[in-house]
Design an enzyme around this catalytic site. Structure first.
Site, PDB file in Angstrom:
ATOM      1  N   CYS A 142       0.821  -1.214   0.000  1.00 33.37           N
ATOM      2  CA  CYS A 142       0.000   0.000   0.000  1.00 33.37           C
ATOM      3  C   CYS A 142       0.854   1.262   0.000  1.00 33.37           C
ATOM      4  O   CYS A 142       0.346   2.350   0.257  1.00 33.37           O
ATOM      5  CB  CYS A 142      -0.898   0.011   1.237  1.00 33.37           C
ATOM      6  SG  CYS A 142      -2.273  -1.129   1.114  1.00 33.37           S
ATOM      7  N   ASP A 143       2.140   1.129  -0.232  1.00 35.48           N
ATOM      8  CA  ASP A 143       3.027   2.279  -0.173  1.00 35.48           C
ATOM      9  C   ASP A 143       3.142   2.912  -1.550  1.00 35.48           C
ATOM     10  O   ASP A 143       3.495   2.238  -2.522  1.00 35.48           O
ATOM     11  CB  ASP A 143       4.406   1.828   0.323  1.00 35.48           C
ATOM     12  CG  ASP A 143       5.257   3.006   0.758  1.00 35.48           C
ATOM     13  OD1 ASP A 143       5.280   4.027   0.044  1.00 35.48           O
ATOM     14  OD2 ASP A 143       5.876   2.913   1.823  1.00 35.48           O
TER      15      ASP A 143
END
Lengths: 376, 376
Positions: free
Chosen positions: B324-325
């Site tokens: 999710c980065d």
């Protein structure tokens, strides 16, 4: 610095590098956000720090959880979280991970593409789904980029398709970027979301939920707006754009809840000044970009440092990690100054390191073991 | 692709992401460099890949080792390396690590500052020491920076001090940067080193060794000069600048020896095209910058990819990891194209990934476990 952590470091002198984190402080921060956003459900962003003591405490407080992977979902379940308090919040999921989550009772999934929506319809039939919109990230110190989110018009099509696929078109989400220091970013995003609610309602589809993501900032070296200022902005924007027909709302704080609870204790490995070099002293620590302080990439997150020599005369420094990698420099451009009396063997405390440190840490780059973790 | 690895992947279908590495290929590459540099000792840069099967094979071939930490030294000793075949090649070392290395019989240490030299004199008395010079890194795809090395004039002072401290002032080192594609970089550095040899000889100090570091490039997507071209340049430069009084020489290849021996097998998690977005398709893999492919930072190292659809029509793509980065994007600017027929669930092989992958890998960012390793 947190007195409990100070005492632990003084009494125990743990081997460095290590993270020491006060779980009571996590509770304090969780309450701080639920106090100012009483109608909003808090989904803790597990990726910020998935340690069991943190998840256990948050479960006991009634928190919900935003998980990035099946492995994070399992950690939440192991900590006692109910599956209906878990959102599978990664727009990129393996089919096998969706299946496993569904089998465990998770019924809430995010998506931002038709391809992902099809996977969810097939492997998690009937689940609640929400679509992530791409919104501006100005003001964020760790912005997100074009990797996630889709346009309003595409989201509209996808929500209608979700209904046709037998899924529950639950709502919309956005993320204004991590360590977002502008309250206005939320306001603009809420306005965008509200327009799509209205538009879809006219098309016969009533959405029920707005997921406002995380991004709430913490104090590193500079003041940031307080959480109540963000809450005020959010409340005002919700009232303005939704009137009396307020949707359910969700936030996904990670950094806000755990960062200030943690301190990384590190040892100075070398302080060097090379010959006639006009540049600053170089201070090498036993933790760097590959030992957990990954958010120093591009000098984005600028941690506050404490030394045992604070108060002595200082001079400019560049700060680097202990590996042989030339990229393992934390601060070369950012204006850092440290005491001239600092020497190899001294300890430095890196504040605000409870989030996004332990899991970024490399398995053993240059042979260095991951940092130890102590939860108080 | 290496036929042994191809067969292993086909027969075993190992879970992804994983690294599959052919240890015979490591031997082949070790021999390739010793063949063209017969008078030069090879110190394998352990940090490139410290796996036991690699170290064992290299010990059996008579290799020496460049270690970045006490932990890496221990791995070499465990693999059967003799301590006098190990150089402690990190200019930044804890006193405790120097002590441990010395106690284990290691007698060769690098430094680039007076402070480090004092530590070595105290904790490893009488050892051979060599000083690292800072040299130009133009032409390197993973350059090193101002983190390491010092000026010629400072190095001169330090080598004289080393003698006064009872150490053995053994030689000088330099590093032209990793994945260095210009042979000239070595030539310029050798000229610099030779001048300091002459200068110190006039001051009554005869150095004996030149450590030319690593940096030898491998083929990713583009051709690079062959190792014999580097060897020719090095031989010519040594003859030109040292005449008949050739010093002992050392090289520290890491990437060159192990990178091409390894393949990362990864699964496509999602291929998405967002609405009217004019941009490329996005291809999300189950490995990204935080799962081991850290050298894609800034799109520096551009790996070659193989898919089961090669030969089909292709179109431009951006390639990202599974977390999710927002920073977990590998290629957005680099011109990558992949088959239009590519789908979630397909496998992609990432070539040339035997070096600088397994150890960079995060412990569990977003919950994802480190990649599995298979040594054939």
């Amino acid at each position: 610095m947190n007195p409990k952590i100070t005492r632990f470091l003084a009494d125990r002198q743990p081997a460095t590098p290590c993270l020491v984190l006060d779980v009571d402080q996590v509770e304090h921060r969780y309450r701080a956000i639920t106090d100012v956003l009483p109608l909003t459900r808090v989904y803790y962003a597990v990726k910020a720090n998935p340690a069991a003591p943190i998840l256990n405490r948050l479960v006991s407080l009634g928190s919900s959880f935003d998980a990035a992977s099946w492995e994070e979902i399992r950690l939440c379940l192991d900590a006692g979280a109910s599956p209906d308090h878990i959102s599978f919040g990664n727009t990129v999921k393996k089919a096998s991970a969706i299946e496993a989550a569904y089998a465990a009772g998770v019924r809430m999934f995010v998506f931002d593409s038709g391809e992902e929506l099809e996977k969810i319809a097939r492997h998690a039939p009937g689940s609640k789904v929400y679509c992530r919109l791409i919104v501006a990230n100005e003001g964020a110190e760790w912005p997100l980029s074009r990797k996630f989110g889709t346009s309003v018009s595409h989201a509209r099509d996808l929500m209608l398709r979700a209904r046709d696929m037998g899924l529950d078109p639950y709502g919309l989400s956005f993320h204004v970027g991590s360590q977002q220091t502008s309250t206005e970013a939320y306001e603009a995003a809420i306005a965008q979301v509200a327009m799509l609610f209205t538009d879809l309602s006219a098309a016969g589809l009533d959405l029920r939920m707005v997921n406002m993501g995380g991004g709430f900032p913490i104090r590193y070296r500079e003041d940031v707006p307080e959480i109540d200022q963000f809450a005020d902005t959010i409340h005002r924007a919700l009232r303005q754009h939704f009137g009396n027909n307020l949707p359910e709302t969700i936030v996904e704080p990670g950094r806000f809840i755990v960062a200030e609870a943690g301190v990384v204790s590190t040892e100075v490995v070398l302080v060097s000044k090379r010959g006639n070099d006009k540049g600053p002293r170089w201070v090498y620590l036993d933790i760097g970009r590959f030992g957990g302080l990954a958010e120093t990439e591009g000098e984005s997150i600028r941690y506050a440092l404490r030394t045992g020599h604070d108060g002595d005369e200082t001079g400019p420094v560049a700060i680097a990690g202990p590996t042989c990698d030339g990229a393992d420099i934390m601060y070369e451009k950012a204006p850092y100054a440290l005491p001239l009396s600092l020497r190899a063997g001294d300890r430095i405390e890196v504040l605000g390191t409870g989030a996004y440190v332990t899991t970024y840490c490399s398995t053993r780059f240059n042979g260095f073991a991951p940092l130890e973790e102590h939860y108080l």
